[in-house]
Design an enzyme around this catalytic site. Sequence first.
Site, short mmCIF file in Angstrom:
data_model
loop_
_atom_site.label_atom_id
_atom_site.label_comp_id
_atom_site.label_asym_id
_atom_site.label_seq_id
_atom_site.Cartn_x
_atom_site.Cartn_y
_atom_site.Cartn_z
N ASP A 88 -5.75 17.42 -15.99
CA ASP A 88 -6.08 16.09 -16.46
C ASP A 88 -5.66 16.06 -17.93
OD1 ASP A 88 -7.30 13.83 -17.54
OD2 ASP A 88 -9.11 14.02 -16.31
N TYR A 109 -13.93 16.05 -16.79
CA TYR A 109 -14.50 14.70 -16.70
C TYR A 109 -15.68 14.70 -15.71
CZ TYR A 109 -14.54 9.63 -16.20
OH TYR A 109 -14.90 8.31 -16.19
N LYS A 138 -6.60 4.60 -20.15
CA LYS A 138 -6.82 4.98 -21.53
C LYS A 138 -5.53 4.75 -22.35
CE LYS A 138 -10.65 6.07 -19.55
NZ LYS A 138 -10.99 7.40 -19.07
N ARG A 169 0.84 -1.21 0.00
CA ARG A 169 0.00 0.00 0.00
C ARG A 169 0.87 1.25 0.00
NH1 ARG A 169 -2.07 2.06 4.49
NH2 ARG A 169 -2.40 0.03 5.49
C1 LIG Z 1 -11.56 7.95 -17.93
C2 LIG Z 1 -11.18 9.32 -17.52
C3 LIG Z 1 -11.03 9.66 -16.16
C4 LIG Z 1 -11.30 8.68 -15.05
O1 LIG Z 1 -10.40 7.63 -15.07
P1 LIG Z 1 -10.72 6.15 -14.51
O2 LIG Z 1 -9.46 5.43 -14.79
O3 LIG Z 1 -11.91 5.64 -15.25
O4 LIG Z 1 -11.01 6.31 -13.06
C5 LIG Z 1 -10.65 10.95 -15.86
N1 LIG Z 1 -10.44 11.86 -16.83
C6 LIG Z 1 -10.58 11.57 -18.13
C7 LIG Z 1 -10.32 12.63 -19.14
C8 LIG Z 1 -10.94 10.29 -18.52
O5 LIG Z 1 -11.09 10.01 -19.82
#
Ligand SMILES: *Cc1c(COP(=O)(O)O)cnc(C)c1O
Length: 399
Positions: free
Chosen positions: A181, A109, A206, A56
Amino acid sequence: MKRHTHKPETKAARGAANLEKKNGPLSIPIYQTSTFEVTDNDEQLRATHTDHFYTRYGNPTNTVAEKTIAALEGVDAALTFASGMGAITTTLMALLKGGDHVVAQRDIYGGVNKFLSQWLPKMGIETTFVDTTDYEQHARAIRANTKLLYLESPTNPTLRIVDFKKVASLAKQHKLLSMIDATFGTPINQHPAEFGIDLVMHSGTKYLSGHTDLICGVVAGRQELIEKVWETRTTLGNCMDPHASWMLVRGLKTLAVRVARQNENAQRVAEFLSAQSKVRKVHYPFLKDHPQNTIAREQMSGGGGMVSFEVEGTAEDARRVSESMRLFTLAPSLGGVESLVSIPVLTSHAMIPAAERAKMGVTEQMIRLSVGIENADDLIADLEHALEAVAASQQVQVG
Ligand SMILES: *Cc1c(COP(=O)(O)O)cnc(C)c1O
């Protein structure tokens, strides 16, 4: 001799592996363990802050993923998390306290919008949402207790581009932390930290992992910030599993070639769609008519793999187009080698009220594509066929 620094393609493929070390495995070991043995209790105390204490807190397989991402972003350090949302929520909780205020862009998001507007207020942290590309509005929203500027670029699903220079200087001027992000941008197409943005976050689910087979998140930045986030991560406990980290490292090795192909394919798809009479509007940062095309070209080396477009017709027509595709698979998520299609108002933006969606420019006719690494001609043929299905249905209705 001048010291040579590796380019992103090399950093992604070779990662944090020690190139001087001989006779080691080329694929890193998976430290599938929860704990680590120590020789005595003094060592136990010293081990607490390392990746050889308790998983952890850290794990050597996770460390390789983290170092590779830090190198790719050009920053001191990075941390992995069980999901992208885990990375965001943990980072915000690490850096904010009751009474603080956040200025966030409107096009972020959906899950983050929910966290900022519904969860953080329970802890006495307020957020003001501002127009994503109106920096005067950003400045006006800043208060004495504003602590953090929350950004996303390119945005989902409208693919707006945030001017990194402008937001970084705004944050600096008001002594705010800035966090972005950068999931859609990837560390191949853009490097927000070079412009002075403090923390760069990705949903590793992604592009970074790239094969639609795991959920993970990362945050990268300066050592002192990452240490704070690390402490909060060990408390909240949303660390990444070492096996998933190994898969992430494997995905990262091909990140640069995948993204290069996705950039090319998406450009072709965007240009094709722009020429179709059944398409009202195409959103892609590297199209000349994109409102932030100049900034996109300045701060990005590729337009990315995401394209969205609006069908000339009704919400029903958009649904029909998305369901008529064969290669583009109807599924949420993005960034994998397979092309996917989704309708934002039914997926990523379903929880956002219609009025708010209208302000964001997310319409019922909008279709979002995550362009994969297939042959672009095949992808275009699939889109052509899907758009014909709508044209045919509209003729039937008229006749
Ligand atoms: C998918 C996504 C998230 C969230 O990520 P997870 O891995 O699904 O928790 C945040 N920001 C963007 C731009 C995303 O495409």
